[in-house]
Design a protein around this motif. Sequence first.
Motif, PDB file in Angstrom:
ATOM      1  N   UNK A  22       0.814  -1.213   0.000  1.00  0.00           N
ATOM      2  CA  UNK A  22       0.000   0.000   0.000  1.00  0.00           C
ATOM      3  C   UNK A  22       0.850   1.267   0.000  1.00  0.00           C
ATOM      4  N   UNK A  23       1.972   1.248   0.716  1.00  0.00           N
ATOM      5  CA  UNK A  23       2.782   2.461   0.852  1.00  0.00           C
ATOM      6  C   UNK A  23       3.888   2.573  -0.190  1.00  0.00           C
ATOM      7  N   UNK A  35       7.757   6.231  -4.967  1.00  0.00           N
ATOM      8  CA  UNK A  35       8.344   7.167  -5.937  1.00  0.00           C
ATOM      9  C   UNK A  35       7.364   8.290  -6.259  1.00  0.00           C
ATOM     10  N   UNK A  36       6.072   7.962  -6.291  1.00  0.00           N
ATOM     11  CA  UNK A  36       5.040   8.987  -6.513  1.00  0.00           C
ATOM     12  C   UNK A  36       5.067  10.004  -5.373  1.00  0.00           C
ATOM     13  N   UNK A  37       5.154   9.514  -4.128  1.00  0.00           N
ATOM     14  CA  UNK A  37       5.177  10.405  -2.974  1.00  0.00           C
ATOM     15  C   UNK A  37       6.423  11.291  -2.978  1.00  0.00           C
ATOM     16  N   UNK A  38       7.564  10.709  -3.340  1.00  0.00           N
ATOM     17  CA  UNK A  38       8.804  11.490  -3.345  1.00  0.00           C
ATOM     18  C   UNK A  38       8.754  12.598  -4.400  1.00  0.00           C
ATOM     19  N   UNK A  39       8.124  12.284  -5.536  1.00  0.00           N
ATOM     20  CA  UNK A  39       7.960  13.308  -6.574  1.00  0.00           C
ATOM     21  C   UNK A  39       7.018  14.408  -6.091  1.00  0.00           C
ATOM     22  N   UNK A  52      -0.371  16.352   1.960  1.00  0.00           N
ATOM     23  CA  UNK A  52       0.005  16.844   0.633  1.00  0.00           C
ATOM     24  C   UNK A  52       1.390  16.350   0.222  1.00  0.00           C
ATOM     25  N   UNK A  53       2.260  16.198   1.219  1.00  0.00           N
ATOM     26  CA  UNK A  53       3.638  15.772   0.942  1.00  0.00           C
ATOM     27  C   UNK A  53       3.724  14.277   0.624  1.00  0.00           C
ATOM     28  N   UNK A  54       2.983  13.462   1.383  1.00  0.00           N
ATOM     29  CA  UNK A  54       3.069  12.004   1.259  1.00  0.00           C
ATOM     30  C   UNK A  54       1.666  11.412   1.088  1.00  0.00           C
ATOM     31  N   UNK A  99      -2.660   7.862   2.893  1.00  0.00           N
ATOM     32  CA  UNK A  99      -3.873   7.136   2.501  1.00  0.00           C
ATOM     33  C   UNK A  99      -3.834   5.684   2.965  1.00  0.00           C
ATOM     34  N   UNK A 100      -2.625   5.126   3.087  1.00  0.00           N
ATOM     35  CA  UNK A 100      -2.481   3.717   3.479  1.00  0.00           C
ATOM     36  C   UNK A 100      -2.561   3.525   4.992  1.00  0.00           C
ATOM     37  N   UNK A 101      -2.417   4.598   5.755  1.00  0.00           N
ATOM     38  CA  UNK A 101      -2.468   4.497   7.219  1.00  0.00           C
ATOM     39  C   UNK A 101      -3.908   4.294   7.692  1.00  0.00           C
TER      40      UNK A 101
END
Length: 259
Positions: A120-121, A130-134, A159-161, A166-168
Amino acid sequence: MSILITEKDMHWFENKVFERYIKGLTAQNRQNFLFLKVTADKEELLQSTFDIAKHLEKDWQTDMQGIIQFYSEMSIIFGFDFKDDPQYAWVKEILEQHTDLPVIDKFSAVYDQAADFLKATHGEKNEHLLHDLEAMTGFFEQRKDQPLTYGNMEHFIERMLPKRVAAMKQPSKIIHALAEKYRYTGYTEKEVVLTIIVTLLSGINFENSPYYKQLNESVLKVSGENSSREEFLMEFLKQWTAIIQENKGIFNTKDFLWV
């Protein structure tokens, strides 16, 4: 002719076999988690694998190689002190709730939830991470001067991650638990929020993690020994993100078997 094996000989042999296994597992970890070749000292990595094996033998009375490998991988993915990390409270809950189960079954239950959480994460090919880091990099560039406070930290971290939050299961509870952990350290509110972001990515106590020894040294070289906490964290995020993006994620998708 029979071979006489004394107790001393057997002890020596067992130590050699154990040493060979620990060295092999450490080499395997460096292959499965390519970022370690940049962020971790080789000898520190070997020592950490040994320490994990001794911890499991002492506290869980097990020397099963599968459990040692799994615990070692958990430590790399979720942070060396993951068992005390508020965002992974479910690990302790599973282990403490199933006191009547054999050790292998307890850790199998942890594995099932850890694998689901990782998918999930991070995603099956690290795509979520990689999506979150971008997203994080872009958001930082746009809002680098935005004040960070306890009042806006949840919105900012979301907004950052976005994929991670969403997975939490209880993101607000986890974020506030981490804020409480760092609130009385003398950090500013902005430094607390930045520390939470780094913790969500690399685990609590990341400054003392054997998996980030070389990275922490590199960050201090750039930011300076007398840098502020904010400067250190921003440089850590910058270097950590670049390393993970260059290696296309935390784990090597060819050899890692969790996902």
